[in-house]
Scaffold this motif. Structure first.
Motif, PDB file in Angstrom:
ATOM      1  N   ALA A 160       0.830  -1.203   0.000  1.00 22.99           N
ATOM      2  CA  ALA A 160       0.000   0.000   0.000  1.00 22.99           C
ATOM      3  C   ALA A 160       0.862   1.249   0.000  1.00 22.99           C
ATOM      4  O   ALA A 160       0.595   2.210  -0.735  1.00 22.99           O
ATOM      5  CB  ALA A 160      -0.933  -0.004   1.210  1.00 22.99           C
ATOM      6  N   TRP A 161       1.914   1.247   0.829  1.00 22.74           N
ATOM      7  CA  TRP A 161       2.830   2.395   0.858  1.00 22.74           C
ATOM      8  C   TRP A 161       3.512   2.581  -0.488  1.00 22.74           C
ATOM      9  O   TRP A 161       3.559   3.685  -1.034  1.00 22.74           O
ATOM     10  CB  TRP A 161       3.881   2.207   1.953  1.00 22.74           C
ATOM     11  CG  TRP A 161       4.907   3.302   1.944  1.00 22.74           C
ATOM     12  CD1 TRP A 161       4.826   4.504   2.578  1.00 22.74           C
ATOM     13  CD2 TRP A 161       6.153   3.301   1.237  1.00 22.74           C
ATOM     14  NE1 TRP A 161       5.950   5.265   2.314  1.00 22.74           N
ATOM     15  CE2 TRP A 161       6.780   4.541   1.486  1.00 22.74           C
ATOM     16  CE3 TRP A 161       6.789   2.379   0.411  1.00 22.74           C
ATOM     17  CZ2 TRP A 161       8.012   4.881   0.948  1.00 22.74           C
ATOM     18  CZ3 TRP A 161       8.023   2.712  -0.136  1.00 22.74           C
ATOM     19  CH2 TRP A 161       8.621   3.951   0.134  1.00 22.74           C
ATOM     20  N   LEU A 162       4.055   1.502  -1.034  1.00 20.42           N
ATOM     21  CA  LEU A 162       4.828   1.603  -2.267  1.00 20.42           C
ATOM     22  C   LEU A 162       3.956   2.056  -3.427  1.00 20.42           C
ATOM     23  O   LEU A 162       4.369   2.919  -4.226  1.00 20.42           O
ATOM     24  CB  LEU A 162       5.470   0.245  -2.581  1.00 20.42           C
ATOM     25  CG  LEU A 162       6.427   0.213  -3.776  1.00 20.42           C
ATOM     26  CD1 LEU A 162       7.563   1.222  -3.605  1.00 20.42           C
ATOM     27  CD2 LEU A 162       6.984  -1.204  -3.959  1.00 20.42           C
ATOM     28  N   GLU A 163       2.751   1.507  -3.538  1.00 19.04           N
ATOM     29  CA  GLU A 163       1.868   1.900  -4.644  1.00 19.04           C
ATOM     30  C   GLU A 163       1.506   3.377  -4.553  1.00 19.04           C
ATOM     31  O   GLU A 163       1.558   4.094  -5.565  1.00 19.04           O
ATOM     32  CB  GLU A 163       0.600   1.046  -4.605  1.00 19.04           C
ATOM     33  CG  GLU A 163      -0.314   1.199  -5.812  1.00 19.04           C
ATOM     34  CD  GLU A 163      -1.196   2.437  -5.771  1.00 19.04           C
ATOM     35  OE1 GLU A 163      -1.591   2.929  -6.857  1.00 19.04           O
ATOM     36  OE2 GLU A 163      -1.487   2.925  -4.657  1.00 19.04           O
ATOM     37  N   GLU A 164       1.158   3.842  -3.355  1.00 15.16           N
ATOM     38  CA  GLU A 164       0.746   5.236  -3.217  1.00 15.16           C
ATOM     39  C   GLU A 164       1.893   6.196  -3.492  1.00 15.16           C
ATOM     40  O   GLU A 164       1.742   7.168  -4.250  1.00 15.16           O
ATOM     41  CB  GLU A 164       0.201   5.499  -1.814  1.00 15.16           C
ATOM     42  CG  GLU A 164      -0.198   6.955  -1.607  1.00 15.16           C
ATOM     43  CD  GLU A 164      -0.657   7.270  -0.209  1.00 15.16           C
ATOM     44  OE1 GLU A 164      -0.886   8.463   0.074  1.00 15.16           O
ATOM     45  OE2 GLU A 164      -0.789   6.338   0.619  1.00 15.16           O
ATOM     46  N   VAL A 165       3.041   5.932  -2.890  1.00 17.06           N
ATOM     47  CA  VAL A 165       4.170   6.851  -3.048  1.00 17.06           C
ATOM     48  C   VAL A 165       4.649   6.872  -4.496  1.00 17.06           C
ATOM     49  O   VAL A 165       4.945   7.943  -5.043  1.00 17.06           O
ATOM     50  CB  VAL A 165       5.299   6.463  -2.081  1.00 17.06           C
ATOM     51  CG1 VAL A 165       6.569   7.257  -2.368  1.00 17.06           C
ATOM     52  CG2 VAL A 165       4.869   6.698  -0.644  1.00 17.06           C
ATOM     53  N   ALA A 166       4.720   5.718  -5.145  1.00 18.08           N
ATOM     54  CA  ALA A 166       5.153   5.681  -6.539  1.00 18.08           C
ATOM     55  C   ALA A 166       4.152   6.386  -7.447  1.00 18.08           C
ATOM     56  O   ALA A 166       4.524   7.200  -8.297  1.00 18.08           O
ATOM     57  CB  ALA A 166       5.362   4.237  -6.985  1.00 18.08           C
ATOM     58  N   ARG A 167       2.862   6.078  -7.267  1.00 19.85           N
ATOM     59  CA  ARG A 167       1.832   6.690  -8.117  1.00 19.85           C
ATOM     60  C   ARG A 167       1.836   8.207  -7.984  1.00 19.85           C
ATOM     61  O   ARG A 167       1.781   8.933  -8.976  1.00 19.85           O
ATOM     62  CB  ARG A 167       0.463   6.103  -7.750  1.00 19.85           C
ATOM     63  CG  ARG A 167      -0.723   6.793  -8.410  1.00 19.85           C
ATOM     64  CD  ARG A 167      -2.014   6.041  -8.154  1.00 19.85           C
ATOM     65  NE  ARG A 167      -2.151   5.571  -6.798  1.00 19.85           N
ATOM     66  CZ  ARG A 167      -2.545   6.334  -5.767  1.00 19.85           C
ATOM     67  NH1 ARG A 167      -2.836   7.627  -5.960  1.00 19.85           N
ATOM     68  NH2 ARG A 167      -2.676   5.810  -4.554  1.00 19.85           N
ATOM     69  N   ARG A 168       1.882   8.698  -6.753  1.00 17.08           N
ATOM     70  CA  ARG A 168       1.840  10.139  -6.532  1.00 17.08           C
ATOM     71  C   ARG A 168       3.147  10.828  -6.913  1.00 17.08           C
ATOM     72  O   ARG A 168       3.185  12.045  -7.123  1.00 17.08           O
ATOM     73  CB  ARG A 168       1.487  10.425  -5.072  1.00 17.08           C
ATOM     74  CG  ARG A 168       0.065  10.001  -4.719  1.00 17.08           C
ATOM     75  CD  ARG A 168      -0.224  10.166  -3.246  1.00 17.08           C
ATOM     76  NE  ARG A 168      -0.070  11.550  -2.802  1.00 17.08           N
ATOM     77  CZ  ARG A 168      -0.130  11.935  -1.540  1.00 17.08           C
ATOM     78  NH1 ARG A 168      -0.327  11.027  -0.584  1.00 17.08           N
ATOM     79  NH2 ARG A 168       0.011  13.207  -1.206  1.00 17.08           N
ATOM     80  N   SER A 169       4.216  10.050  -7.042  1.00 12.21           N
ATOM     81  CA  SER A 169       5.493  10.607  -7.492  1.00 12.21           C
ATOM     82  C   SER A 169       5.638  10.544  -9.006  1.00 12.21           C
ATOM     83  O   SER A 169       6.572  11.117  -9.561  1.00 12.21           O
ATOM     84  CB  SER A 169       6.657   9.843  -6.845  1.00 12.21           C
ATOM     85  OG  SER A 169       6.595   9.881  -5.445  1.00 12.21           O
ATOM     86  N   GLY A 170       4.742   9.812  -9.669  1.00 13.45           N
ATOM     87  CA  GLY A 170       4.837   9.647 -11.111  1.00 13.45           C
ATOM     88  C   GLY A 170       5.924   8.684 -11.529  1.00 13.45           C
ATOM     89  O   GLY A 170       6.450   8.772 -12.646  1.00 13.45           O
ATOM     90  N   ALA A 171       6.271   7.734 -10.648  1.00 14.41           N
ATOM     91  CA  ALA A 171       7.378   6.816 -10.921  1.00 14.41           C
ATOM     92  C   ALA A 171       6.902   5.372 -10.948  1.00 14.41           C
ATOM     93  O   ALA A 171       5.827   5.041 -10.441  1.00 14.41           O
ATOM     94  CB  ALA A 171       8.458   6.972  -9.843  1.00 14.41           C
ATOM     95  N   ALA A 172       7.724   4.516 -11.554  1.00 18.02           N
ATOM     96  CA  ALA A 172       7.522   3.076 -11.426  1.00 18.02           C
ATOM     97  C   ALA A 172       8.086   2.631 -10.087  1.00 18.02           C
ATOM     98  O   ALA A 172       8.894   3.336  -9.466  1.00 18.02           O
ATOM     99  CB  ALA A 172       8.224   2.349 -12.563  1.00 18.02           C
ATOM    100  N   ALA A 173       7.682   1.455  -9.651  1.00 16.98           N
ATOM    101  CA  ALA A 173       8.197   0.905  -8.398  1.00 16.98           C
ATOM    102  C   ALA A 173       8.568  -0.549  -8.605  1.00 16.98           C
ATOM    103  O   ALA A 173       7.888  -1.274  -9.344  1.00 16.98           O
ATOM    104  CB  ALA A 173       7.155   1.024  -7.286  1.00 16.98           C
ATOM    105  N   VAL A 174       9.655  -0.962  -7.959  1.00 17.48           N
ATOM    106  CA  VAL A 174      10.052  -2.366  -8.032  1.00 17.48           C
ATOM    107  C   VAL A 174      10.459  -2.828  -6.636  1.00 17.48           C
ATOM    108  O   VAL A 174      11.258  -2.184  -5.955  1.00 17.48           O
ATOM    109  CB  VAL A 174      11.193  -2.581  -9.059  1.00 17.48           C
ATOM    110  CG1 VAL A 174      12.439  -1.776  -8.716  1.00 17.48           C
ATOM    111  CG2 VAL A 174      11.517  -4.071  -9.190  1.00 17.48           C
ATOM    112  N   MET A 175       9.864  -3.917  -6.196  1.00 20.95           N
ATOM    113  CA  MET A 175      10.166  -4.546  -4.913  1.00 20.95           C
ATOM    114  C   MET A 175      11.124  -5.709  -5.158  1.00 20.95           C
ATOM    115  O   MET A 175      10.857  -6.568  -6.007  1.00 20.95           O
ATOM    116  CB  MET A 175       8.894  -5.063  -4.267  1.00 20.95           C
ATOM    117  CG  MET A 175       9.092  -5.760  -2.926  1.00 20.95           C
ATOM    118  SD  MET A 175       8.954  -4.671  -1.523  1.00 20.95           S
ATOM    119  CE  MET A 175       7.154  -4.427  -1.452  1.00 20.95           C
ATOM    120  N   ILE A 176      12.227  -5.730  -4.413  1.00 24.08           N
ATOM    121  CA  ILE A 176      13.187  -6.828  -4.525  1.00 24.08           C
ATOM    122  C   ILE A 176      12.870  -7.861  -3.443  1.00 24.08           C
ATOM    123  O   ILE A 176      12.875  -7.545  -2.247  1.00 24.08           O
ATOM    124  CB  ILE A 176      14.631  -6.327  -4.367  1.00 24.08           C
ATOM    125  CG1 ILE A 176      14.965  -5.320  -5.469  1.00 24.08           C
ATOM    126  CG2 ILE A 176      15.610  -7.505  -4.405  1.00 24.08           C
ATOM    127  CD1 ILE A 176      16.353  -4.716  -5.349  1.00 24.08           C
TER     128      ILE A 176
END
Length: 268
Positions: free
Chosen positions: A72-88
């Protein structure tokens, strides 16, 4: 081994299977799983990678995998930053104690850099709890190797000094034993708050006022001051760790700090 210890070990191992974001957080069309070498990684909105990438290392005390709050944190922060996100999805103790997880993180970063998925100035490295220690240790290693560094580091409730005996939680003491095995906890790759942190990119630290890891956050800020690395320590008043996983005003304000920092360093 006692029955209680056996059940705890089974529960830990079951939690370590790589997860994906629940549908309520990100629709399957936005999610992509792949392997980088032997390490699984999960993308959210991979098609935004050209605009910037958040490489995230989940918490879990080096024992547990990513849960709903992490996604939930990663999706929100990435979306609102306009960036992709990748979890290792790096390896975890007790089957794979230090340095297996750090090796996985470095291998993925190297692989993503070699095919220019990670471009200089277009990615940030984030971590929560034990993931914050891995993020700092990885950045230290990259700096020593002369490799490309992230544009910034975002660390939340950082567990970055495993030598401290003041932690109130038995869980942390047990996790430290399982993770470090026979390696001294003073090793800077295990306890990066004790390391020379010179040469790192700017670091944003978020911790709660009543966070179990508040002292670690303060010690890290002090170590960064000594090294001359730009840093900011953001305090939130909403309860214990994790600091920005809730929905209250303080947690929302902390996320705004993180989003603003990402936007600033990823700006064209």
């Amino acid at each position: 081994m006692s029955l209680v210890s056996t059940l705890r070990t089974v529960r830990i191992l079951a939690s370590q299977r790589p997860t994906t974001p629940p549908r309520s957080i990100a629709s399957p069309s936005r999610v992509h799983r792949e392997r980088r070498g032997r390490v699984p990684v999960t993308w959210i909105d991979r098609d935004r990678a050209a605009d910037g990438i958040i490489v995230h290392l989940h918490g879990g005390d080096h024992l547990y995998g990513a849960g709903r709050a992490d996604w939930a944190w990663l999706e929100e922060v990435a979306r609102r930053s306009g960036a992709a996100a990748v979890m290792i999805h790096h390896r975890l103790a007790p089957r794979f104690p230090f340095p297996a997880g750090l090796h996985d993180v470095l291998a993925v970063i190297e692989d993503l850099s070699e095919d220019v998925t990670l471009r200089p100035g277009h990615w940030v490295l984030s971590g929560e709890g034990s993931g914050a220690a891995l993020a700092l240790a990885a950045a230290q290693t990259l700096a020593e190797q002369g490799a490309t560094l992230p544009a910034a580091l975002l660390v939340e409730s950082p567990w970055v000094d495993l030598t401290r005996e003041q932690h109130d939680l038995d869980q942390l003491r047990t996790a430290a034993e399982l993770y470090t095995a026979s390696v001294p906890r003073e090793d800077p790759r295990i306890s990066p708050a004790l390391a020379d942190l010179a040469g790192l990119p700017p670091v944003l630290i978020v911790a709660g006022e009543h966070d179990e890891l508040r002292q670690d956050a303060q010690d890290l800020a002090t170590a960064l001051i000594r090294s001359g690395t730009p840093r900011e320590l953001v305090s939130v008043t909403a309860g214990r760790s994790p600091a920005v996983r809730g929905e209250g005003p303080a947690a929302q304000e902390a996320r705004r700090h993180q989003i603003r920092a990402i936007r600033e360093v990823l700006a064209p």
